[in-house]
Motif scaffolding. Structure first.
Motif, short mmCIF file in Angstrom:
data_model
loop_
_atom_site.label_atom_id
_atom_site.label_comp_id
_atom_site.label_asym_id
_atom_site.label_seq_id
_atom_site.Cartn_x
_atom_site.Cartn_y
_atom_site.Cartn_z
N PHE A 67 0.84 -1.20 0.00
CA PHE A 67 0.00 0.00 0.00
C PHE A 67 0.88 1.26 0.00
N PHE A 68 1.92 1.27 0.83
CA PHE A 68 2.80 2.43 0.90
C PHE A 68 3.64 2.58 -0.38
N LYS A 69 4.01 1.47 -0.99
CA LYS A 69 4.71 1.54 -2.27
C LYS A 69 3.80 2.15 -3.35
N LEU A 70 2.55 1.76 -3.31
CA LEU A 70 1.58 2.32 -4.25
C LEU A 70 1.45 3.84 -4.05
N GLN A 71 1.40 4.27 -2.82
CA GLN A 71 1.30 5.71 -2.55
C GLN A 71 2.53 6.44 -3.08
N SER A 72 3.69 5.85 -2.91
CA SER A 72 4.93 6.47 -3.38
C SER A 72 4.93 6.58 -4.91
N ARG A 73 4.53 5.50 -5.58
CA ARG A 73 4.46 5.53 -7.05
C ARG A 73 3.47 6.60 -7.52
N GLN A 74 2.34 6.66 -6.85
CA GLN A 74 1.32 7.64 -7.23
C GLN A 74 1.81 9.07 -7.01
N SER A 75 2.55 9.28 -5.97
CA SER A 75 3.10 10.61 -5.69
C SER A 75 4.05 11.05 -6.81
N GLN A 76 4.91 10.14 -7.24
CA GLN A 76 5.84 10.44 -8.33
C GLN A 76 5.08 10.68 -9.64
N ALA A 77 4.09 9.86 -9.90
CA ALA A 77 3.30 10.01 -11.13
C ALA A 77 2.54 11.34 -11.12
N THR A 78 2.03 11.71 -9.97
CA THR A 78 1.29 12.97 -9.86
C THR A 78 2.21 14.16 -10.12
N THR A 79 3.42 14.09 -9.61
CA THR A 79 4.39 15.17 -9.84
C THR A 79 4.67 15.33 -11.33
#
Length: 153
Positions: A67-79
């Motif tokens: 779940f936390f890895k998913l959040q990290s990926r999403q944060s990078q994608a959002t940037t």
């Protein structure tokens, strides 16, 4: 009075109004592009958030680390998406600025030409004893034109 001068003034005014509407159309086109970009970004965001939420719910129940890895990926994608969005906004603004500047320069040079023709016609058809006034207008217009060119270059 020479009948050609009022016609020339009317023509110059018509050119000015047409140029103004070209600028309005350019600005409206840019507005349409911004709206389309925002609609596209909103749709993509909604679809992506729905997919991420579904995945996050599934992962949080099974494996909190995923779940936390998913959040990290999403944060990078959002940037990256935000950077791409602002790049598109910048491209639209730059294109619009270039179009408006080109229209303005074209209008100004046309206006100057038309005004010079009017002044020349007035000078040719000036009544007797008005040479001083005609010379004043011609020199004043020339000085104004030179000053405007100096400011733009």
């Amino acid at each position: 009075m020479n009948m050609q001068v009022p016609e020339q003034i009317a023509t110059a005014q018509k050119v000015g109004v047409e140029a103004l509407y070209r600028v309005f159309n350019t600005a409206f086109d840019a507005y349409e592009k911004f709206v389309a970009l925002n609609v596209q970004a909103a749709k993509a965001s909604i679809l992506e958030n729905e997919a991420v939420a579904s995945e996050a719910l599934a992962l949080s129940a099974k494996d909190p680390q995923s779940f936390f890895k998913l959040q990290s990926r999403q944060s990078q994608a959002t940037t990256k998406k935000v950077q791409a969005y602002w790049q598109h906004v910048n491209e639209i603004a730059t294109e619009t600025q270039s179009q408006v500047l080109a229209s303005t320069e074209k209008l100004a040079s046309g206006y100057v030409r038309e005004t010079q023709v009017i002044i020349d016609n007035l000078a040719k058809n000036a009544p007797a004893q008005n040479e001083v006034i005609t010379a004043f207008w011609s020199k004043g217009f020339g000085a104004t034109w030179d000053a405007g060119k100096a400011l733009n270059h």
